[in-house]
Design a protein around this motif. Structure first.
Motif, short mmCIF file in Angstrom:
data_model
loop_
_atom_site.label_atom_id
_atom_site.label_comp_id
_atom_site.label_asym_id
_atom_site.label_seq_id
_atom_site.Cartn_x
_atom_site.Cartn_y
_atom_site.Cartn_z
N LEU A 107 202.40 37.19 73.24
CA LEU A 107 201.91 38.15 72.26
C LEU A 107 202.44 39.53 72.65
O LEU A 107 202.30 39.95 73.80
CB LEU A 107 200.38 38.16 72.28
N VAL A 108 203.05 40.23 71.72
CA VAL A 108 203.57 41.57 72.00
C VAL A 108 202.50 42.60 71.65
O VAL A 108 202.05 42.68 70.50
CB VAL A 108 204.86 41.85 71.19
N VAL A 109 202.08 43.34 72.67
CA VAL A 109 201.14 44.45 72.50
C VAL A 109 201.65 45.55 73.42
O VAL A 109 201.48 45.46 74.63
CB VAL A 109 199.69 44.08 72.87
N GLU A 110 202.30 46.53 72.85
CA GLU A 110 202.86 47.57 73.70
C GLU A 110 201.76 48.30 74.46
O GLU A 110 200.62 48.40 74.01
CB GLU A 110 203.73 48.52 72.87
N ARG A 111 202.11 48.80 75.61
CA ARG A 111 201.15 49.37 76.55
C ARG A 111 200.28 50.46 75.95
O ARG A 111 199.09 50.56 76.27
CB ARG A 111 201.90 49.91 77.79
N ASN A 112 200.82 51.26 75.06
CA ASN A 112 200.05 52.40 74.54
C ASN A 112 198.87 52.00 73.66
O ASN A 112 198.01 52.83 73.39
CB ASN A 112 200.97 53.38 73.80
N VAL A 113 198.79 50.75 73.22
CA VAL A 113 197.65 50.30 72.41
C VAL A 113 196.94 49.09 73.02
O VAL A 113 196.07 48.49 72.38
CB VAL A 113 198.08 49.98 70.95
N SER A 162 186.47 45.70 70.07
CA SER A 162 187.18 46.72 69.30
C SER A 162 187.42 46.26 67.86
O SER A 162 187.83 45.13 67.62
CB SER A 162 188.54 47.03 69.94
N PRO A 163 187.21 47.16 66.91
CA PRO A 163 187.53 46.80 65.52
C PRO A 163 189.04 46.67 65.30
O PRO A 163 189.47 46.16 64.27
CB PRO A 163 186.94 47.95 64.70
N HIS A 164 189.84 47.08 66.28
CA HIS A 164 191.30 47.04 66.18
C HIS A 164 191.90 45.92 67.02
O HIS A 164 193.10 45.89 67.22
CB HIS A 164 191.89 48.38 66.59
N ARG A 165 191.06 45.01 67.47
CA ARG A 165 191.55 43.95 68.36
C ARG A 165 192.41 42.94 67.61
O ARG A 165 192.29 42.79 66.39
CB ARG A 165 190.37 43.23 69.01
N VAL A 166 193.26 42.26 68.37
CA VAL A 166 194.04 41.16 67.82
C VAL A 166 193.16 39.92 67.77
O VAL A 166 192.17 39.80 68.50
CB VAL A 166 195.32 40.90 68.65
N GLU A 167 193.50 39.02 66.92
CA GLU A 167 192.73 37.79 66.74
C GLU A 167 192.55 37.02 68.05
O GLU A 167 191.51 36.42 68.29
CB GLU A 167 193.45 36.91 65.72
N GLN A 168 193.56 37.03 68.90
CA GLN A 168 193.51 36.27 70.15
C GLN A 168 192.54 36.86 71.17
O GLN A 168 192.20 36.19 72.14
CB GLN A 168 194.90 36.19 70.78
N LEU A 210 192.17 46.50 81.80
CA LEU A 210 191.52 45.48 80.99
C LEU A 210 190.27 44.95 81.69
O LEU A 210 189.26 44.68 81.03
CB LEU A 210 192.48 44.33 80.69
N ARG A 211 190.31 44.84 82.99
CA ARG A 211 189.11 44.43 83.73
C ARG A 211 188.00 45.46 83.55
O ARG A 211 186.84 45.11 83.43
CB ARG A 211 189.43 44.21 85.20
N ASP A 212 188.38 46.74 83.54
CA ASP A 212 187.38 47.80 83.32
C ASP A 212 186.72 47.66 81.95
O ASP A 212 185.58 48.08 81.78
CB ASP A 212 188.03 49.18 83.42
N LEU A 213 187.42 47.07 80.99
CA LEU A 213 186.86 46.84 79.65
C LEU A 213 185.99 45.59 79.59
O LEU A 213 185.40 45.30 78.56
CB LEU A 213 187.99 46.69 78.63
N GLY A 214 185.96 44.83 80.68
CA GLY A 214 185.13 43.63 80.71
C GLY A 214 185.88 42.32 80.60
O GLY A 214 185.26 41.26 80.55
N LEU A 215 187.20 42.37 80.56
CA LEU A 215 187.98 41.14 80.54
C LEU A 215 188.10 40.65 81.98
O LEU A 215 189.02 41.03 82.71
CB LEU A 215 189.36 41.37 79.91
#
Length: 132
Positions: free
Chosen positions: A54-60, A69-75, A100-105
């Motif tokens: 999955l391509v998700v550039e670092r800035n987002v 997040s309301p802007h999250r990807v489906e995955q 990402l761990r700080d966000l709870g992942l």
């Protein structure tokens, strides 16, 4: 690398269990892990891409992978899902995994050596135009 950046990187890596390319490939194939390419488009065009990543550039990254997040990807459907981020060489991705761990992942990690280690291990790459 500056001592401050080195310390930041060391602290980030102390919080994650980094995966080798082979471990990452296994986790994606057999454990429903999500492999996320954070590299800029120019790097993907120059060096190629990992099929299925999955391509998700670092800035987002945080907005797209935070399950709340309301802007999250489906995955980004489960904060327990293993998310393996990678960059070119595995430096920026270590910092991203810690974020990402700080966000709870709780199972966020990164690919040791990044895309270049994956390609050097002979794992699948598509659109490879140049070697690092």
């Amino acid at each position: 690398m500056s001592p401050r950046v080195e310390a930041l990187l060391d602290a980030a890596r102390a919080r994650i269990v980094r995966l080798t390319p082979e471990q990452a490939a296994h986790a994606v194939t057999y454990e429903r892990a999500l492999l996320v390419d954070t590299r800029p488009a120019a790097d993907r065009a120059r060096f190629g891409a990992i099929p299925g990543a999955l391509v998700v550039e670092r800035n987002v990254l945080e907005w797209r992978l935070d399950p709340t997040s309301p802007h999250r990807v489906e995955q980004a459907d489960d904060p327990r899902r293993t998310v393996i981020v990678f960059c070119n060489e595995g430096y920026a991705s270590s910092l991203a995994a810690a974020s990402l761990r700080d966000l709870g992942l709780v199972n966020a990690t990164d690919l040791a050596g990044g895309f270049h280690a994956w390609a050097a291990a002979g794992l699948p790459v598509k659109g490879r135009a140049a070697t690092p």
